[in-house]
Motif scaffolding. Sequence first.
Motif, PDB file in Angstrom:
ATOM      1  N   PRO A   1     -44.817 133.530  56.495  1.00  0.00           N
ATOM      2  CA  PRO A   1     -45.143 132.835  55.241  1.00  0.00           C
ATOM      3  C   PRO A   1     -46.065 133.651  54.344  1.00  0.00           C
ATOM      4  N   GLY A   2     -45.727 133.674  53.055  1.00  0.00           N
ATOM      5  CA  GLY A   2     -46.563 134.375  52.092  1.00  0.00           C
ATOM      6  C   GLY A   2     -46.816 135.818  52.485  1.00  0.00           C
ATOM      7  N   GLU A   3     -48.087 136.199  52.493  1.00  0.00           N
ATOM      8  CA  GLU A   3     -48.472 137.571  52.847  1.00  0.00           C
ATOM      9  C   GLU A   3     -49.209 137.639  54.187  1.00  0.00           C
ATOM     10  N   LEU A   4     -49.028 136.615  55.015  1.00  0.00           N
ATOM     11  CA  LEU A   4     -49.708 136.621  56.313  1.00  0.00           C
ATOM     12  C   LEU A   4     -49.303 137.834  57.144  1.00  0.00           C
ATOM     13  N   GLY A   5     -48.014 138.165  57.125  1.00  0.00           N
ATOM     14  CA  GLY A   5     -47.535 139.305  57.897  1.00  0.00           C
ATOM     15  C   GLY A   5     -48.114 140.613  57.411  1.00  0.00           C
ATOM     16  N   THR A   6     -48.313 140.739  56.113  1.00  0.00           N
ATOM     17  CA  THR A   6     -48.910 141.955  55.558  1.00  0.00           C
ATOM     18  C   THR A   6     -50.343 142.109  56.045  1.00  0.00           C
ATOM     19  N   HIS A   7     -51.082 141.016  56.035  1.00  0.00           N
ATOM     20  CA  HIS A   7     -52.466 141.026  56.525  1.00  0.00           C
ATOM     21  C   HIS A   7     -52.517 141.435  57.993  1.00  0.00           C
ATOM     22  N   VAL A   8     -51.654 140.854  58.804  1.00  0.00           N
ATOM     23  CA  VAL A   8     -51.626 141.156  60.234  1.00  0.00           C
ATOM     24  C   VAL A   8     -51.307 142.634  60.474  1.00  0.00           C
ATOM     25  N   ALA A   9     -50.314 143.144  59.761  1.00  0.00           N
ATOM     26  CA  ALA A   9     -49.871 144.523  59.979  1.00  0.00           C
ATOM     27  C   ALA A   9     -50.892 145.541  59.495  1.00  0.00           C
ATOM     28  N   LEU A  10     -51.495 145.316  58.329  1.00  0.00           N
ATOM     29  CA  LEU A  10     -52.384 146.323  57.747  1.00  0.00           C
ATOM     30  C   LEU A  10     -53.760 146.350  58.397  1.00  0.00           C
ATOM     31  N   THR A  11     -54.215 145.225  58.937  1.00  0.00           N
ATOM     32  CA  THR A  11     -55.522 145.210  59.601  1.00  0.00           C
ATOM     33  C   THR A  11     -55.397 145.525  61.090  1.00  0.00           C
ATOM     34  N   GLY A  12     -54.205 145.298  61.670  1.00  0.00           N
ATOM     35  CA  GLY A  12     -53.988 145.609  63.072  1.00  0.00           C
ATOM     36  C   GLY A  12     -54.771 144.733  64.028  1.00  0.00           C
ATOM     37  N   GLY A  13     -55.173 143.534  63.579  1.00  0.00           N
ATOM     38  CA  GLY A  13     -55.988 142.655  64.411  1.00  0.00           C
ATOM     39  C   GLY A  13     -55.187 141.849  65.409  1.00  0.00           C
ATOM     40  N   MET A  14     -55.896 141.112  66.259  1.00  0.00           N
ATOM     41  CA  MET A  14     -55.269 140.208  67.213  1.00  0.00           C
ATOM     42  C   MET A  14     -55.475 138.766  66.757  1.00  0.00           C
ATOM     43  N   PHE A  15     -54.454 137.953  67.010  1.00  0.00           N
ATOM     44  CA  PHE A  15     -54.473 136.583  66.535  1.00  0.00           C
ATOM     45  C   PHE A  15     -54.096 135.632  67.668  1.00  0.00           C
ATOM     46  N   THR A  16     -54.340 134.350  67.466  1.00  0.00           N
ATOM     47  CA  THR A  16     -54.152 133.358  68.521  1.00  0.00           C
ATOM     48  C   THR A  16     -52.707 132.885  68.615  1.00  0.00           C
ATOM     49  N   GLY A  17     -52.449 132.096  69.655  1.00  0.00           N
ATOM     50  CA  GLY A  17     -51.130 131.488  69.793  1.00  0.00           C
ATOM     51  C   GLY A  17     -50.811 130.579  68.630  1.00  0.00           C
ATOM     52  N   ALA A  18     -51.798 129.826  68.164  1.00  0.00           N
ATOM     53  CA  ALA A  18     -51.587 128.961  66.999  1.00  0.00           C
ATOM     54  C   ALA A  18     -51.231 129.795  65.772  1.00  0.00           C
ATOM     55  N   ASP A  19     -51.886 130.948  65.625  1.00  0.00           N
ATOM     56  CA  ASP A  19     -51.559 131.852  64.521  1.00  0.00           C
ATOM     57  C   ASP A  19     -50.137 132.388  64.656  1.00  0.00           C
ATOM     58  N   ALA A  20     -49.720 132.693  65.896  1.00  0.00           N
ATOM     59  CA  ALA A  20     -48.363 133.186  66.124  1.00  0.00           C
ATOM     60  C   ALA A  20     -47.328 132.162  65.691  1.00  0.00           C
ATOM     61  N   LEU A  21     -47.607 130.892  65.940  1.00  0.00           N
ATOM     62  CA  LEU A  21     -46.713 129.831  65.474  1.00  0.00           C
ATOM     63  C   LEU A  21     -46.660 129.813  63.946  1.00  0.00           C
ATOM     64  N   GLU A  22     -47.804 129.977  63.318  1.00  0.00           N
ATOM     65  CA  GLU A  22     -47.872 129.983  61.852  1.00  0.00           C
ATOM     66  C   GLU A  22     -47.120 131.184  61.276  1.00  0.00           C
ATOM     67  N   LEU A  23     -47.200 132.311  61.959  1.00  0.00           N
ATOM     68  CA  LEU A  23     -46.534 133.527  61.502  1.00  0.00           C
ATOM     69  C   LEU A  23     -45.027 133.494  61.709  1.00  0.00           C
ATOM     70  N   GLY A  24     -44.540 132.556  62.522  1.00  0.00           N
ATOM     71  CA  GLY A  24     -43.120 132.534  62.865  1.00  0.00           C
ATOM     72  C   GLY A  24     -42.778 133.455  64.011  1.00  0.00           C
ATOM     73  N   LEU A  25     -43.793 133.889  64.775  1.00  0.00           N
ATOM     74  CA  LEU A  25     -43.566 134.756  65.932  1.00  0.00           C
ATOM     75  C   LEU A  25     -43.401 133.959  67.220  1.00  0.00           C
ATOM     76  N   ALA A  26     -43.589 132.659  67.159  1.00  0.00           N
ATOM     77  CA  ALA A  26     -43.488 131.803  68.337  1.00  0.00           C
ATOM     78  C   ALA A  26     -42.951 130.443  67.925  1.00  0.00           C
ATOM     79  N   ASP A  27     -42.491 129.686  68.940  1.00  0.00           N
ATOM     80  CA  ASP A  27     -41.849 128.391  68.680  1.00  0.00           C
ATOM     81  C   ASP A  27     -42.555 127.208  69.315  1.00  0.00           C
ATOM     82  N   HIS A  28     -43.191 127.428  70.474  1.00  0.00           N
ATOM     83  CA  HIS A  28     -43.741 126.312  71.238  1.00  0.00           C
ATOM     84  C   HIS A  28     -45.111 126.668  71.787  1.00  0.00           C
ATOM     85  N   PHE A  29     -45.958 125.642  71.926  1.00  0.00           N
ATOM     86  CA  PHE A  29     -47.264 125.792  72.565  1.00  0.00           C
ATOM     87  C   PHE A  29     -47.250 125.039  73.888  1.00  0.00           C
ATOM     88  N   VAL A  30     -47.551 125.750  74.970  1.00  0.00           N
ATOM     89  CA  VAL A  30     -47.610 125.160  76.307  1.00  0.00           C
ATOM     90  C   VAL A  30     -48.917 125.609  76.954  1.00  0.00           C
TER      91      VAL A  30
END
Length: 362
Positions: A158-187
């Motif tokens: 969504p939006g420029e979230l992926g650009t932020h993730v790629a250019l800063t090279g940081g680590m993000f949470t499982g909830a963030d992965a869901l927001e980014l579209g990199l994950a589908d479910h939380f268990v």
Amino acid sequence: MTSPNDEILLTRTGRLGHIVLNRPATLNALTHAMLQAIGEALNEWEHDDEVQTVLISGAGERGLCAGGDIVAIYNDAQEGGGEAASFWADEYVVNAKIASYPKPYVAFMDGIVLGGGVGVSAHGSARIVTERTRIGMPEVGIGFAPDVGGTYLLARAPGELGTHVALTGGMFTGADALELGLADHFVPSEDLVLLARELETVPAADAIARFAGAAPPSALAGQRAWIDECYSADDASEIVARLQASDHPDARAAASVLVAKSPTAVCITLESLRRARRLGSVEEALNQEYRVTVRLAASSEFMEGVRAQVIDKDRNPRWSPATLPEVDRAVVESYFASLGPRELGLSAHTIAPAGGADRSRS
């Protein structure tokens, strides 16, 4: 079923084919032999009617996978880079295979999931994160650029979230992965063993539904306004200027992080993301990434980045050029030129929707 040196554990129980990355001492970093074993297992199980679901997970308590074996790639690059190019070719074929796999491909993205770990998980049809997930594409910190189809996935966040993730090279949470579209479910992580057992006898969608729940709030989602405003530029120097001028302290902090990365890698990564937005399939993105990775592996930036972060560990890379304005646009574009007879040449079997593979397979 095992691979050489048991780096991969392959089991088939009931309706489930289970791939376990088994190098916990290196946080399950991927070797060439591991990728070849994954590819062979996927090919075999695709045509085995008894296997209805494929699961990938990581051995140990620390995470799924920290990415490719950077030290091995660094050593190979010093000797000409032939093995590294073969490694990436086989890796990207596996990534594409996962993205178009006709059976449910379930990924336990628990703990650390970086770089190549994203490639063997985030293209799956049922991507599961936990409260322990820490996911990222940190390549710019070693003079490299996101690959394994990561540019395709992040360009569609969504939006420029992926650009932020790629250019800063940081680590993000499982909830963030869901927001980014990199994950589908939380268990919850404590339920993964039970879920794996359930997958042996129950269709994937039904098994996951029994354990999946609501994820915690995504911190990344709450930062969407300033991220979209600052990262919408197509020039890395302009992005930094916007971040530095922002009233939001997290934006100014992101600027400090970004300018410490390899300027060349940052510019190439931004160009990769913008080009990936215009591509119609993950296979096309992998072809593009292959051109970039082969050239970056032979560059002084990659060698210096790995030296500073992994070999000498002085954490003081000497990038050349040292600043974003010094990066030559023509040099950036040269990384995307055709490799001629060395092209990867993947062709799209399907056009994957935003977020990766066809979610209906889960």
